[in-house]
Design an enzyme around this catalytic site. Sequence first.
Site, PDB file in Angstrom:
ATOM      1  NE  ARG A 246       1.049   8.050   7.371  1.00  0.00           N
ATOM      2  CZ  ARG A 246       0.442   7.276   8.272  1.00  0.00           C
ATOM      3  NH1 ARG A 246       0.863   7.259   9.497  1.00  0.00           N
ATOM      4  NH2 ARG A 246      -0.562   6.468   7.937  1.00  0.00           N
TER       5      ARG A 246
ATOM      6  CE  LYS B 111     -26.071  12.823  -5.043  1.00  0.00           C
ATOM      7  NZ  LYS B 111     -26.791  14.056  -5.316  1.00  0.00           N
TER       8      LYS B 111
ATOM      9  NE  ARG C 120      -3.600   8.855  -0.802  1.00  0.00           N
ATOM     10  CZ  ARG C 120      -2.918   8.576   0.309  1.00  0.00           C
ATOM     11  NH1 ARG C 120      -3.488   7.883   1.281  1.00  0.00           N
ATOM     12  NH2 ARG C 120      -1.685   9.002   0.465  1.00  0.00           N
TER      13      ARG C 120
ATOM     14  CG  HIS D 113       2.265   9.061  -2.362  1.00  0.00           C
ATOM     15  ND1 HIS D 113       2.036  10.403  -2.171  1.00  0.00           N
ATOM     16  CD2 HIS D 113       1.869   8.438  -1.222  1.00  0.00           C
ATOM     17  CE1 HIS D 113       1.523  10.576  -0.959  1.00  0.00           C
ATOM     18  NE2 HIS D 113       1.403   9.405  -0.365  1.00  0.00           N
TER      19      HIS D 113
HETATM   20  N1   CP Z   1       2.330   7.870   3.582  1.00  0.00           N
HETATM   21  C1   CP Z   1       1.009   8.010   3.325  1.00  0.00           C
HETATM   22  O1   CP Z   1       0.591   8.206   2.182  1.00  0.00           O
HETATM   23  O2   CP Z   1       0.214   7.948   4.435  1.00  0.00           O
HETATM   24  P1   CP Z   1      -1.371   8.152   4.414  1.00  0.00           P
HETATM   25  O3   CP Z   1      -1.969   7.024   3.615  1.00  0.00           O
HETATM   26  O4   CP Z   1      -1.802   8.120   5.861  1.00  0.00           O
HETATM   27  O5   CP Z   1      -1.652   9.468   3.762  1.00  0.00           O
END
Ligand code: CP
Length: 309
Positions: free
Chosen positions: A56, A84, A106, A134
Site C-alpha cells: 500500500r 554491499k 522505509r 509511519h
Molecule cells: N499500511 C502499510 O504500511 O501497508 P504496506 O506495508 O503494504 O505498505
Amino acid sequence: VAHTLWNRKDLLGLEGLSRPEVEAILDLAAAFKKSAPDPKLKGRFLAFLFSEPSTRTRSAFETAALRLGAGVLGFSATTSSLAKGETLLDTVKNLEALGVSYIVARQETSGALDAVAPKTRASVLNAGDGRREHPTQALLDLFTLREKKGRLEGLKVVIVGDALHSRVARSNLYGLRTMGARVVFCGPSSLVPDAFARLGAKIERDLDAALPGADAVYCLRLQLERQKDNFFASLADYRAAYGLTARRLALAPEAVVMHGGPLNRGVEIDDAPADGPQSAILPMVENGVYVRMAAFSLIEDWRRRHDLA
Ligand code: CP
C-alpha cells in the site's frame, strides 16, 4: 493558504506536528480528492529506499508522485549497493547528486531517517521506520476518520493489539491526540505496556469493555515477523481475547472499522467486520494517495521558498 502553515523540508513523524500543520495536510488532501491538481512536481525526481516489504504505502506514494508529474526512479534498496554495505547516508547523498529531490524511505531501524534527513538537500518522507513512526499512514487514517465522522475532536478511538511493535499505533496516538481525539489502547500488557499511558493513551485490557461508545476501532496487524518472544500463548488465544469479531463489533455499532493492512484475517480481524458496512479499510487505501499528494505539495512549496527546487 495551506502552504504558509508548512515549514518543513521533510516529513519524518507526527510527533511534534502542530494541529494547523496536520490540518494543512488533511485540508489539502480533501481538495485534491475533489479535483486533480496541476502537475506541480513536473521535472522533479523521486527515489524509494525501502528495506522492508510494502504494498500500500509504496504504491500510494508512487501514484501520488506520478499524479503530480514527478519522475520515479526504478531504484530498489534491496538490489542497490546498500546490500554491499554502503551506508544509508552515502546512498542518500548519491541519490541527491543524481538530482533526486524526494526520497521516500522505509527502514527497519527506528530513527534512522532523523539522522540522515538534516544532511541532505533532498526531502525525506518517512514511510515507516522500525517501531517509531509511519506518519503518512496515520494521516490517511485521520483523513478517513474525519471524512466518515465529520470531525476528530472528541472522538473515541480504540486501537487494539500489538502497539508495542507498531509505528502505526505511535503515529496515530500522536496525530489523534493533537487533533483532540481520545485514544484507548487495548491489548495484553505484553503488547500494550503501561508506558503508553504517559504518551496520552488510556489503557484497557478487556476489549469488550473498551468497545462501547467507540467512534472507531483500529485493529493493529499482529506483527508475526516480530513475535519471537511469546507475547501471547497462541494465535487462537489472541483471537479469543483481542480479535475483532462480528459479535464484538455489535458492541460498537457506530464505530468505523480501520486496519492499515496487511490483514491477518481470522487473527486480529474476522472477515465480517473487515468486509462489512462499517469497514473503511479500502477507502483508507484510496485516501492514502490524496494525503501523500498533499504532503508532496506542501513540501514542494517549502522547497521553492528555500531555493531548493
Ligand atoms: N499500511 C502499510 O504500511 O501497508 P504496506 O506495508 O503494504 O505498505
